[in-house]
Design an enzyme around this catalytic site. Structure first.
Site, PDB file in Angstrom:
ATOM      1  N   GLY A  89      -9.575   5.351   9.348  1.00  0.00           N
ATOM      2  CA  GLY A  89      -9.264   4.090   8.714  1.00  0.00           C
ATOM      3  C   GLY A  89      -7.837   4.097   8.184  1.00  0.00           C
ATOM      4  O   GLY A  89      -7.139   5.112   8.231  1.00  0.00           O
ATOM      5  N   ASP A  91      -3.795   2.351   7.686  1.00  0.00           N
ATOM      6  CA  ASP A  91      -2.692   1.891   8.525  1.00  0.00           C
ATOM      7  C   ASP A  91      -1.821   3.092   8.901  1.00  0.00           C
ATOM      8  O   ASP A  91      -2.336   4.129   9.290  1.00  0.00           O
ATOM      9  CB  ASP A  91      -1.901   0.806   7.785  1.00  0.00           C
ATOM     10  CG  ASP A  91      -1.141  -0.112   8.730  1.00  0.00           C
ATOM     11  OD1 ASP A  91      -0.075   0.312   9.212  1.00  0.00           O
ATOM     12  OD2 ASP A  91      -1.595  -1.237   8.975  1.00  0.00           O
ATOM     13  N   TYR A  94       2.671   9.114   7.185  1.00  0.00           N
ATOM     14  CA  TYR A  94       3.556  10.188   7.647  1.00  0.00           C
ATOM     15  C   TYR A  94       3.018  11.527   7.162  1.00  0.00           C
ATOM     16  O   TYR A  94       2.506  11.636   6.035  1.00  0.00           O
ATOM     17  CB  TYR A  94       4.969   9.979   7.095  1.00  0.00           C
ATOM     18  CG  TYR A  94       5.818  11.239   7.058  1.00  0.00           C
ATOM     19  CD1 TYR A  94       6.443  11.714   8.206  1.00  0.00           C
ATOM     20  CD2 TYR A  94       5.970  11.962   5.872  1.00  0.00           C
ATOM     21  CE1 TYR A  94       7.193  12.887   8.169  1.00  0.00           C
ATOM     22  CE2 TYR A  94       6.721  13.121   5.828  1.00  0.00           C
ATOM     23  CZ  TYR A  94       7.335  13.581   6.987  1.00  0.00           C
ATOM     24  OH  TYR A  94       8.069  14.739   6.959  1.00  0.00           O
ATOM     25  N   PHE A 174      -6.891  13.477   3.223  1.00  0.00           N
ATOM     26  CA  PHE A 174      -5.804  13.079   2.314  1.00  0.00           C
ATOM     27  C   PHE A 174      -4.523  13.834   2.644  1.00  0.00           C
ATOM     28  O   PHE A 174      -4.545  14.887   3.277  1.00  0.00           O
ATOM     29  CB  PHE A 174      -6.193  13.341   0.855  1.00  0.00           C
ATOM     30  CG  PHE A 174      -6.398  14.801   0.515  1.00  0.00           C
ATOM     31  CD1 PHE A 174      -5.328  15.615   0.181  1.00  0.00           C
ATOM     32  CD2 PHE A 174      -7.674  15.351   0.520  1.00  0.00           C
ATOM     33  CE1 PHE A 174      -5.513  16.959  -0.135  1.00  0.00           C
ATOM     34  CE2 PHE A 174      -7.878  16.694   0.210  1.00  0.00           C
ATOM     35  CZ  PHE A 174      -6.799  17.499  -0.112  1.00  0.00           C
ATOM     36  N   CYS A 191       1.486   2.823   4.740  1.00  0.00           N
ATOM     37  CA  CYS A 191       0.130   2.250   4.690  1.00  0.00           C
ATOM     38  C   CYS A 191       0.141   0.747   4.908  1.00  0.00           C
ATOM     39  O   CYS A 191      -0.810   0.043   4.553  1.00  0.00           O
ATOM     40  CB  CYS A 191      -0.572   2.604   3.384  1.00  0.00           C
ATOM     41  SG  CYS A 191      -0.723   4.379   3.135  1.00  0.00           S
TER      42      CYS A 191
END
Length: 249
Positions: A89, A91, A94, A174, A191
């Protein structure tokens, strides 16, 4: 319910190689769950937690907008970076050296079957880790991850999150900026959120470098506490070239 989590620190690893390794662990758990249901057996499903740093790479989530990458393929190559569209999930984000990336590959049936609770606990792991350094991390409504100074003109993101879950098995995770080169974030809209910046732990502390091992130790402690898990350090097949191919196919 198996709450033992096998912890592997992969060091600096290529994003695609690590993604394939994640997939192999994820698929093995899902296959075992299907087998248990089909054969009415109760073999325990394993849980994994991968720590890794990646060479410079941009990844785009399945619902992301490619226009949020602001440089061309040629410019990517010039910066020594790669790009992948992935099945998590979120967007665009980096990854790069100086960032602690964590990939929990958990069977949530071993913990709780609530993906929103899972994301909130992952955020809490990072919030508590930052608090150990005297930094107040918070959530931003509608924006997964951990932020600083939310609700002010100086809001900035220090940890991005994006996960995939199927049959209550998770992957991805994360990315906490610890000693990150923030210049690489200028090549994207982080994001997909315009008008907000990013930061790194060393910048917030005003130091050149934060000890990565120390930060990982704090993350492990808070993860074990919040998930009521037992972390067991293991050696990964991905670290051994002779067996890595078998682990990623």
């Amino acid at each position: 319910m198996n709450k033992i989590v096998r912890l592997e620190d992969l060091g600096l690893k290529d994003y695609k190689q690590t993604w394939e390794y994640q997939e192999s662990l994820f698929n093995a758990i899902v296959d075992l769950k299907i087998k248990n249901r089909r054969e009415d057996t109760h073999l325990p499903t394993p849980n994994h937690f991968l720590f890794v740093e990646h060479p410079h790479v941009y990844t785009l989530g399945k619902s992301g907008d490619f226009d949020n990458l602001l440089i061309s393929e040629k410019q990517l190559a010039e910066k020594g970076a790669t790009f992948y569209k992935v099945n998590r999930g979120g967007d665009i984000t980096y990854h790069g050296p100086g960032q602690i990336v964590g990939y929990p590959i958990l069977d949530l049936d071993n913990f709780f079957t609530d993906i929103h609770k899972y994301l909130r606990l992952l955020e809490e792991v990072i919030i508590l880790t930052l608090a150990d350094y005297g930094i107040t991390g918070t959530r931003s409504e509608g924006e997964t991850g951990v932020w600083l100074d939310v609700g002010t003109p100086f809001a900035r993101k220090i940890c991005a999150m994006g996960v995939r879950a199927s049959r209550w098995v998770t992957m991805h995770g994360f990315a906490l900026n610890v000693n990150a080169d923030l210049g690489y974030f200028d090549n994207m809209i982080p994001c997909g959120i315009r008008g907000k910046s990013v930061t790194s732990l060393n910048v917030e502390l005003g130091v050149n470098r934060v000890d990565m091992g120390e930060v990982k130790a704090k993350i492990k402690k808070h993860f074990a506490d919040l998930f009521e898990a037992e972390l067991q350090q293991t050696t990964s097949a991905i670290q051994n070239p002779a067996t890595a191919d078998r682990a990623t196919t």
